[in-house]
Design a protein around this motif. Sequence first.
Motif, PDB file in Angstrom:
ATOM      1  N   SER A  35       0.834  -1.199   0.000  1.00 37.61           N
ATOM      2  CA  SER A  35       0.000   0.000   0.000  1.00 37.61           C
ATOM      3  C   SER A  35       0.869   1.251   0.000  1.00 37.61           C
ATOM      4  N   PRO A  36       0.457   2.305  -0.730  1.00 33.18           N
ATOM      5  CA  PRO A  36       1.234   3.557  -0.698  1.00 33.18           C
ATOM      6  C   PRO A  36       1.215   4.226   0.676  1.00 33.18           C
ATOM      7  N   ASP A  37       0.254   3.859   1.513  1.00 31.91           N
ATOM      8  CA  ASP A  37       0.157   4.454   2.845  1.00 31.91           C
ATOM      9  C   ASP A  37      -0.241   3.383   3.857  1.00 31.91           C
ATOM     10  N   PRO A  38       0.661   2.442   4.164  1.00 31.61           N
ATOM     11  CA  PRO A  38       0.316   1.386   5.125  1.00 31.61           C
ATOM     12  C   PRO A  38       0.017   1.965   6.506  1.00 31.61           C
ATOM     13  N   ALA A  39      -0.962   1.381   7.190  1.00 25.74           N
ATOM     14  CA  ALA A  39      -1.383   1.871   8.509  1.00 25.74           C
ATOM     15  C   ALA A  39      -0.709   1.035   9.591  1.00 25.74           C
ATOM     16  N   PHE A  40       0.538   1.319   9.846  1.00 25.91           N
ATOM     17  CA  PHE A  40       1.320   0.525  10.804  1.00 25.91           C
ATOM     18  C   PHE A  40       1.519   1.267  12.127  1.00 25.91           C
ATOM     19  N   PHE A  41       0.621   2.202  12.452  1.00 32.62           N
ATOM     20  CA  PHE A  41       0.811   2.982  13.673  1.00 32.62           C
ATOM     21  C   PHE A  41       0.713   2.123  14.924  1.00 32.62           C
ATOM     22  N   LEU A  42      -0.090   1.058  14.889  1.00 30.41           N
ATOM     23  CA  LEU A  42      -0.177   0.180  16.049  1.00 30.41           C
ATOM     24  C   LEU A  42       1.054  -0.723  16.146  1.00 30.41           C
ATOM     25  N   LEU A  43       1.603  -1.124  15.017  1.00 27.13           N
ATOM     26  CA  LEU A  43       2.868  -1.862  15.045  1.00 27.13           C
ATOM     27  C   LEU A  43       3.982  -0.990  15.606  1.00 27.13           C
ATOM     28  N   GLU A  44       3.959   0.298  15.267  1.00 27.46           N
ATOM     29  CA  GLU A  44       4.975   1.206  15.803  1.00 27.46           C
ATOM     30  C   GLU A  44       4.866   1.327  17.320  1.00 27.46           C
ATOM     31  N   GLU A  45       3.616   1.408  17.828  1.00 27.99           N
ATOM     32  CA  GLU A  45       3.433   1.449  19.283  1.00 27.99           C
ATOM     33  C   GLU A  45       3.891   0.150  19.922  1.00 27.99           C
ATOM     34  N   ALA A  46       3.602  -0.974  19.259  1.00 32.88           N
ATOM     35  CA  ALA A  46       4.026  -2.269  19.788  1.00 32.88           C
ATOM     36  C   ALA A  46       5.559  -2.355  19.820  1.00 32.88           C
ATOM     37  N   ALA A  47       6.218  -1.832  18.790  1.00 26.99           N
ATOM     38  CA  ALA A  47       7.682  -1.848  18.764  1.00 26.99           C
ATOM     39  C   ALA A  47       8.252  -1.033  19.921  1.00 26.99           C
ATOM     40  N   ASP A  48       7.671   0.140  20.175  1.00 25.59           N
ATOM     41  CA  ASP A  48       8.123   0.958  21.311  1.00 25.59           C
ATOM     42  C   ASP A  48       7.908   0.216  22.627  1.00 25.59           C
ATOM     43  N   GLU A  49       6.780  -0.486  22.737  1.00 26.72           N
ATOM     44  CA  GLU A  49       6.483  -1.236  23.964  1.00 26.72           C
ATOM     45  C   GLU A  49       7.492  -2.362  24.168  1.00 26.72           C
ATOM     46  N   ILE A  50       7.838  -3.060  23.102  1.00 27.17           N
ATOM     47  CA  ILE A  50       8.815  -4.150  23.195  1.00 27.17           C
ATOM     48  C   ILE A  50      10.170  -3.600  23.632  1.00 27.17           C
ATOM     49  N   GLU A  65      10.818  -0.927  25.338  1.00 29.42           N
ATOM     50  CA  GLU A  65      10.746  -0.502  26.736  1.00 29.42           C
ATOM     51  C   GLU A  65      10.774  -1.699  27.686  1.00 29.42           C
ATOM     52  N   ARG A  66      10.073  -2.748  27.328  1.00 27.99           N
ATOM     53  CA  ARG A  66      10.016  -3.921  28.202  1.00 27.99           C
ATOM     54  C   ARG A  66      11.349  -4.666  28.224  1.00 27.99           C
TER      55      ARG A  66
END
Length: 273
Positions: free
Chosen positions: A22-37, A39-40
């Motif tokens: 997709s020209p504009d993939p919606a990966f904002f939740l994956l980005e939050e998950a990456a930050d959470e990982i 941090e943990r």
Amino acid sequence: MSAPVLTDRHALSLHRRRAVASPDPAFFLLEEAADEIKERLLSVNRRFTAPVLISGFPDFWADALPDLPQSPDLPLLDLAPGSQDAVIHAMSLHWADDPVGQMVQGFRALKPDGLFLALLFGGQTLHELRACLAEAEAEISGGLSPRILPMAEIRDLGALLQRAGFALPVADSFTRKVAYRDIFHLMSDLRAMGETNALAARLRRPTSRALFLRAGEIYRQNFPAAGDRIEATFEVICLTGWTPHESQQKPLRPGSARARLADALHATEHRLP
């Protein structure tokens, strides 16, 4: 006995490839998950020498966590027994036909005192869309069709960690509320996430636009957001467990306490006959 087939893996793979292209993939939740990982892992205060990340979006995770080797989220994980000191299941466990089986495979792949960390969508995810589609379909066709993946509740997932054999199990979650212009905008975002309907039991014929229009009306009436928008919930559950090791904390043996609870509470103790 094998687990019932919940997910059409071929359809899931197609949906993920479409999202990546997709020209504009919606990966904002994956980005939050990456930050959470991140941090943990920092909070654990340990250097892992043989970690592995299980994912369905290898390119995204290679950019987000480049130091972690990856393995695909297959029903049979490609992990040798006792080969890892950390197994991170990154936002794909909710599509597993057998979640506890995935946990058991992670357990077997870990060395003693190894970390299992999983992030996945939980049962509150898209509860608004689920309710509105069900109501609209019942009105229009008089029945219900499998349209949204059934996702587990946090208390059930915590129990699965224990069933898989993990020590010190912890399950917690965070929730994100996202505003959308309308139901079609929401479904477009789900396509760009790679999270649209890949259920094996889904309908194989097109759904009438009238059903989605009615679902959109119900959605706007029941789940409005500011600015004439609608609100969608995404719940991400975080599971943590460790393979047993003698160095870990253990509960005291029954009867070994040296202080009385009644004394601590300044209460009168009444002994049972």
